[in-house]
Design an enzyme around this catalytic site. Sequence first.
Site, PDB file in Angstrom:
ATOM      1  N   GLY A  59       0.811  -1.217   0.000  1.00 11.08           N
ATOM      2  CA  GLY A  59       0.000   0.000   0.000  1.00 11.08           C
ATOM      3  C   GLY A  59       0.837   1.256   0.000  1.00 11.08           C
ATOM      4  N   ALA A  60       1.870   1.271  -0.842  1.00 14.13           N
ATOM      5  CA  ALA A  60       2.857   2.353  -0.792  1.00 14.13           C
ATOM      6  C   ALA A  60       2.580   3.471  -1.791  1.00 14.13           C
ATOM      7  CB  ALA A  60       4.262   1.793  -1.030  1.00 14.13           C
ATOM      8  N   ASN A  61       1.435   3.467  -2.429  1.00 11.12           N
ATOM      9  CA  ASN A  61       1.159   4.508  -3.414  1.00 11.12           C
ATOM     10  C   ASN A  61       0.640   5.799  -2.780  1.00 11.12           C
ATOM     11  OD1 ASN A  61      -1.191   2.501  -3.239  1.00 11.12           O
ATOM     12  ND2 ASN A  61      -2.216   4.346  -3.996  1.00 11.12           N
ATOM     13  N   GLY A 110      -0.349   7.920   1.385  1.00 11.35           N
ATOM     14  CA  GLY A 110      -0.435   7.911   2.839  1.00 11.35           C
ATOM     15  C   GLY A 110       0.799   7.402   3.554  1.00 11.35           C
ATOM     16  N   GLY A 152       2.069   4.472   3.713  1.00 11.74           N
ATOM     17  CA  GLY A 152       2.915   3.589   2.919  1.00 11.74           C
ATOM     18  C   GLY A 152       3.858   4.353   2.017  1.00 11.74           C
ATOM     19  N   SER A 191      -3.843  -0.699  14.712  1.00  6.97           N
ATOM     20  CA  SER A 191      -4.577   0.517  15.055  1.00  6.97           C
ATOM     21  C   SER A 191      -4.957   0.461  16.521  1.00  6.97           C
ATOM     22  CB  SER A 191      -5.846   0.614  14.195  1.00  6.97           C
ATOM     23  OG  SER A 191      -6.772   1.541  14.729  1.00  6.97           O
ATOM     24  N   TYR A 224     -13.684  -3.567  11.060  1.00  8.25           N
ATOM     25  CA  TYR A 224     -12.360  -2.953  10.974  1.00  8.25           C
ATOM     26  C   TYR A 224     -11.568  -3.282  12.239  1.00  8.25           C
ATOM     27  CZ  TYR A 224      -8.639   0.544  10.666  1.00  8.25           C
ATOM     28  OH  TYR A 224      -7.410   1.170  10.620  1.00  8.25           O
TER      29      TYR A 224
END
Length: 324
Positions: A27-29, A31, A33, A153, A178
């Site tokens: 998820g590095a695209n 935020g 990440g 979280s 979540y």
Amino acid sequence: MTTAAPTPRWTADDIPDQSGRTAIVTGANSGLGYITARELARRGARVILTARDADKGRAALDRLRGELPHAVVEPRTLDLADLDSVHTFADGIDTPVDVLVNNAGIMMPPRSLTKQGFESQFGTNHLGHFALTGLLLERLKGSDDARVVTVSSTLHKNGTIHYDDLDGARSYSPRGFYAQSKYANVLFGLELDRRLRANALHIRSLLAHPGYSATNLQASGPTGLLKTILKVTNRLVAQDAETGTLNQLYAATSPHARGGQFIGPDGRNESKGHPTLVHPTPTATNPEAAQRLWNLSAQLTGVHYDLATPTPHTQDPTAPATTP
């Protein structure tokens, strides 16, 4: 084992040289990440930047190279909601992996199912990362100092595993499921640490959470009134993503970080601040609960780790590691 807390007000400037190390950030695209990938690359790491959408991955690469022209970064497609994609990605990694940051996630969407039929948050946030870590285990063994950082979280403290309704077909709550996925992250990260220790492997499994940090996660998942509320609190309450990312960067790079530690913000209620040692909710430290989830996860994903199970008489190594 040292249990010293991180240096007060630890920042990205304290990241040691990462030259010669390979890091994978899910998820590095965008935020947390993206910032994690950028800072690891800034310190010399070769970074494999993963994104579910190939175009978004390439856009992130262009952005990062605009900031760091000499960074060694490559984008690869990885959809954690599709176990076929996880297998394809892992099969394409043919070098040792020094750092795996299990960062990607989705937050409080309407109920939906992954390609393999799992509730989307449990399937993406937990099962996808469980499978990915297991499939990359041999690559992690090839490093002299490997780390797996799983991002959870504070809402894990409200979580439980709905064994009788894992897909939410009977009763679904975006927030509740979540919390379940983030609780599963903690059970997994601590159980992975136990198993790595029991097998005398030089791989550290750590947990981190960003507190309440303003990212696109709050806008991309929730809908309706919840989305509106989170949009407002992002402006009024949340800390910036740069600060929120420090916790996973510390876990991924600090020579003082130890397996089994949970790194989170040092401010009130762990909502914001700089990295420190924090406590998982007590039920998440129960080895029997963790083993039950582990066995189920292996069954659901078909990914079985080549690790002996810790005996019930093995002292839980995570207890002292999570004490500030």
